[in-house]
Design a protein around this motif. Structure first.
Motif, short mmCIF file in Angstrom:
data_model
loop_
_atom_site.label_atom_id
_atom_site.label_comp_id
_atom_site.label_asym_id
_atom_site.label_seq_id
_atom_site.Cartn_x
_atom_site.Cartn_y
_atom_site.Cartn_z
N ALA A 158 15.88 -3.30 -10.61
CA ALA A 158 14.86 -2.65 -9.77
C ALA A 158 13.97 -1.77 -10.63
N THR A 159 12.66 -1.90 -10.42
CA THR A 159 11.67 -1.11 -11.15
C THR A 159 10.95 -0.19 -10.18
N LEU A 160 10.85 1.07 -10.55
CA LEU A 160 10.00 1.97 -9.75
C LEU A 160 8.57 1.63 -10.13
N TYR A 161 7.94 0.80 -9.30
CA TYR A 161 6.69 0.15 -9.67
C TYR A 161 5.50 1.11 -9.53
N ARG A 162 5.46 1.76 -8.39
CA ARG A 162 4.36 2.71 -8.17
C ARG A 162 4.93 3.93 -7.46
N ALA A 163 4.56 5.11 -7.91
CA ALA A 163 5.07 6.33 -7.28
C ALA A 163 4.20 7.50 -7.70
N VAL A 166 0.79 -1.24 0.00
CA VAL A 166 0.00 0.00 0.00
C VAL A 166 0.82 1.29 0.00
N ALA A 167 2.12 1.19 0.23
CA ALA A 167 2.94 2.41 0.32
C ALA A 167 2.85 3.21 -0.98
N PRO A 168 2.92 4.54 -0.88
CA PRO A 168 2.82 5.36 -2.09
C PRO A 168 4.00 5.18 -3.04
N VAL A 169 5.18 4.86 -2.52
CA VAL A 169 6.33 4.60 -3.39
C VAL A 169 6.76 3.15 -3.19
N LEU A 170 6.66 2.40 -4.28
CA LEU A 170 6.93 0.97 -4.18
C LEU A 170 7.92 0.55 -5.27
N TRP A 171 8.99 -0.11 -4.84
CA TRP A 171 9.98 -0.64 -5.79
C TRP A 171 9.83 -2.14 -5.92
N ARG A 172 9.89 -2.61 -7.15
CA ARG A 172 9.84 -4.05 -7.44
C ARG A 172 11.25 -4.47 -7.83
N VAL A 173 11.82 -5.40 -7.06
CA VAL A 173 13.20 -5.81 -7.31
C VAL A 173 13.22 -7.30 -7.65
N ALA A 174 13.61 -7.62 -8.88
CA ALA A 174 13.72 -9.01 -9.32
C ALA A 174 15.18 -9.43 -9.20
#
Lengths: 351, 496
Positions: free
Chosen positions: A302-307, A249-257
């Protein structure tokens, strides 16, 4: 909306060099580069075209909601095994374009692994058919899988055929208490054994493991692994798949594969670990260069998934490509979309 | 066989210049130029198509691969990459004005990692060697083409190879995580990664199965999977091939994805049984082999369900392997089908079409009619689970006209595969063999797109030219002889 109407819209945009923003349900508008261009609403091009349970495929038009497809599959005890998020009305076209997979990904495969064929309207408005409805087809380059995850930058996915699989007979969920490092260690150890693990999720000191398969196999594995059996855990996996879980739910979310064995990154804000250790989520104001350097050093990205937009306009959503690879991407983009009108900047700012 | 020798883009490479340049970059034991040394490279597993190259390069490190490719790029010389040369579509057949780039000396397994369940191997490593190296960890590499004792990972990547277990475990594209690839200009690309995905386009999917047209692979990272604790196989015989086909659909409809699901028709079992003594029912019109793997509990449960389904579908005899020895014996016949057919005919021609499973009976009836039409016999083995049919057309190369008949027979099967909703190739690749049938499977806009994709990687068209993707000119010529798709190629289909 008919295929002819899609073709006409793309041809007009090609002729006028008008950027188009391809949209199904818009459920993943947050993902990728900032939205640009005139909306081409594809939600009206919908409906299941062909579903053959014993041939293990479903073909549907791009605007078909995943829930509609899954309801049809469920009548025959089948599923989309990559468990793509449905969010708010997510469509098949968007699912293939974004290529996002859910909890079952490490056991069953990603969206791209299930794509058997696509009907594509390229950037000139040509209708192209790649792949088909059979499991094995190595005639020509595998363009249908190239399209998966291309975020609409190579063509309008007017129709797609996905492989489907039977739902497992039995499923059960186990819960363990452990720290992140220990979760990664255990997940890799279990992964190297013939256990029916179909999903994993770690969050704040607790690790959930889903077992799927024949009833006897699930029971035997549950006894072997221990942990606490959760009687009705369906909601956990649905919440994870839909990213409604508190970890997302955080406003800034990173997706790291990462490779599944990668040690914990020297980055604060670890929220969750999925996919047997290979997918990790970080939240908070993290320095983009720092998290990308850490992910890259560990063999991943790393992807800036949501921000919020204020951050998205400053940070590339996806890890920048090395120059030779970027040049190759641009050449491929030109093959499919010479005028550069389809979802410009959604994947990389350069195209 | 059509003449293959044509210069690329009108460039006539000067052989002496080429050899001199190659000698500058390769040690003497890494370069073959004498006819008797080149002869073993003139064909791959499809021996009906042959061509002598100008030279064979056997580089020992990536730097040499880069140098060879750069040199050929500068001189405009075609390059055909080669692994073990076991391919069945002529994909590794040399170009008369080009060099063969053999990766045979890239034969090292660089790393096997139990925890991450991955192996990093060089492209010349044999498929089975990967599983052997992983065995001490209880792991194996899933794709198992029947040539796995000889074929290499590089070749598997080029062809997107399958095997008897790919319905459950996937093809090469599902089991390769990363490749390192050198472009024709000598540029090195890292494609994919040890992570579950990589940023940008899925170039891994594009390059796997690209038949050596986009780049030369110098390193491969593969996924390893835990070896199942137990595998058992059910062997069922049927009086009718349609019934056997229905049984395959019934197994899938029951929600079972077997580890392997294979069918053999009567001519195939008749060829195999004297050779292998697998215990096949020689009176049956078709036999099915259905394998279940997993934990002992899982296997017991699945075998019980498979038995119930097969009995319900009218199987006249059912046997379940009771030991690993018996399981391997049941499989031995299937795995030996090609050599067994090779014993009863001077030559055979193996086809590779895929069809929707439900069209199987139609296809087999059509093949029976073609046997009469061409006066050649055909045995059929079938990866029934994924619709991949391998008709083995028997002929005699020494008999004038026989090969031409076999070729026409094969072409008709492939074109019927497309008409039935399938593909001309499930796992062997297009190569040179099925180049004309590509014109049937794809229309002009798709072929143009394929050529443009090729140009994005190799704009001089030097990597494996004239293979896999036909020129539009070629299709126009072929179209004059054949009716094109959409124009009711098989008006008499319904009588089958």
């Amino acid at each position: 909306m008919t295929l002819d109407e899609i073709v006409a819209a793309v041809r007009a945009a090609h002729a006028g060099h008008t950027p188009l923003r391809l949209r199904g349900a818009g459920s993943k508008d947050f993902y990728g580069g900032l939205l640009a261009g005139e909306v081409l609403d594809l939600s009206g091009h919908r409906g299941i075209v062909d579903y053959e349970p014993t041939e293990l495929y479903v073909t549907a038009k791009c605007g078909t909601p995943l829930t509609e497809i899954e309801a049809a599959l469920a009548e025959h005890g089948q599923m989309l095994a990559c468990e793509p998020p449905r969010f708010a009305g997510a469509t098949l076209g968007g699912c293939v374009a974004a290529g996002l997979s859910g909890p079952r990904r490490m056991q069953a495969g990603a969206v791209r692994d299930f794509v058997l064929g696509v009907k594509l309207v390229d950037g000139r408005g040509q209708v192209l058919n790649f792949g088909g409805q059979v499991m094995k087809n190595v005639a020509g380059y595998d363009v249908s899988r190239l399209i998966a995850g291309s975020l609409g930058t190579l063509g309008v996915i007017a129709e797609a055929t996905l492989k489907v699989l039977p739902k497992p007979v039995a499923e059960t969920t186990l819960e363990f208490a452990c720290a992140a490092d220990e979760a990664v260690r255990r997940l890799n150890d279990w992964g190297a054994q013939p256990l029916p693990v179909s999903a994993s999720f770690w969050h704040e000191g607790r690790l959930w493991l889903r077992l799927s398969g024949a009833a006897a196999a699930v029971d035997a594995a549950a006894r072997k692994l221990g942990g606490k059996a959760l009687a009705d855990a369906g909601c956990i996996w649905e919440d994870i798949r839909e990213q409604r879980h508190a970890a997302f739910v955080a406003p800034v979310l990173w997706r790291v594969a990462l490779p599944s064995t990668a040690p914990t990154l020297a980055v604060d804000g670890l929220q969750a670990i999925e996919w047997g250790g290979a997918l990790r989520w970080y939240a908070g104001e993290i320095d983009a260069a720092a998290i990308r350097a850490a992910a890259s050093a560990a063999g991943g990205h790393a992807t800036l998934y949501r921000a919020p937009e204020s951050l998205r306009c400053r940070v590339d959503p996806f890890t920048p490509l090395p120059p030779a690879l970027l040049a190759l991407h641009r050449r491929l983009k030109k093959v499919f979309d010479p005028a550069g009108i389809l979802n410009p900047g959604r994947l990389y700012a350069e195209f | 066989m059509p003449p293959m020798s044509r210069s690329v883009a009108g460039i006539q490479p000067d052989r002496a210049t080429l050899v001199r340049r190659l000698k500058n970059i390769l040690p003497v034991h890494c370069l073959l130029v004498e006819d008797e040394d080149l002869r073993p490279y003139e064909c791959d597993g499809l021996t009906a198509y042959r061509e002598m190259p100008l030279a064979v390069c056997l580089p020992e490190n990536e730097g040499q691969v880069v140098d060879v490719l750069r040199t050929c790029h500068q001189l405009g010389v075609p390059v055909v990459a080669r692994g073990a040369g076991t391919g069945l579509s002529g994909g590794a057949m040399p170009h008369a004005e080009g060099v063969v780039l053999s990766l045979a000396r890239f034969n090292r397994i660089l790393k096997v990692d139990r925890d991450s369940r991955t192996a990093v191997v060089q492209p010349g490593v044999r498929n089975l060697a990967v599983s052997e190296a992983a065995a001490p960890f209880g792991l194996y590499y899933a794709p198992d083409p029947s040539s796995q004792i000889a074929c290499t990972l590089g070749g598997n990547v080029a062809e997107n190879s399958g095997g008897v277990h790919c319905l459950k475990y996937g093809l090469t594209v599902h089991n390769v995580l990363r490749i390192r690839m050198v472009s024709i200009e000598g540029e090195i690309f890292e494609i994919g990664s040890g992570a579950p995905d990589a940023p940008g386009y899925d170039l891994l999917a594009l390059c796997i199965g690209s038949e050596g047209l986009l780049g030369v692979v110098t390193e491969v990272t593969v996924k390893l999977v835990p070896k199942p604790e137990l595998a058992q196989v059910v062997m069922a015989s049927f009086d009718d091939v349609a019934q056997a086909g229905d049984a395959v659909a019934a197994i899938i409809a029951a929600g079972i994805i077997p580890a392997g699901l294979e069918m053999m028709d009567k001519p195939a079992t008749a060829a195999v049984e004297p050779f292998v003594k697998a215990g096949y029912d020689l009176d049956a019109a078709a036999i099915l082999l259905c394998e279940s793997d997993g934990t002992p509990e899982e296997v017991a449960e699945e075998i019980a369900r498979v038995r119930a389904v097969l009995t319900g579908c009218g199987a006249r005899d059912l046997r379940v392997s009771q030991s690993e020895v018996e399981r391997l014996r049941f499989w031995a016949g299937r795995k030996a089908a090609f050599p067994a057919v090779g014993r009863i005919t001077p030559d055979y021609y193996c086809m590779d079409g895929t069809i929707p499973r439900k069209r199987l009976a139609e296809m087999l009836a059509a093949i029976a009619a073609m046997e009469t039409k061409y006066g050649l016999r055909c045995a059929n083995v079938f990866h029934a689970g994924d619709g991949n049919l391998h008709p083995l057309i028997m002929y005699d190369m020494s008999k004038p006209g026989d090969w031409e008949k076999a070729e026409a027979f094969g072409a008709e099967i492939l074109e019927l595969s497309v008409a039935l909703g399938g593909s001309i190739t499930g796992e062997h690749g297009v190569g040179i063999e099925k180049i004309n049938q590509m014109c049937v499977q794809y229309a002009t806009p798709e072929l143009e797109t394929f050529h443009a994709v090729k140009a994005a990687f190799d704009d001089k068209r030097l990597l494996n030219p004239e293979k896999a993707i036909p020129s539009l000119h070629r299709c126009a010529e072929y179209g004059r002889m054949h009716v094109h798709r959409g124009e009711l190629k098989f008006p008499d289909l319904e009588r089958f």
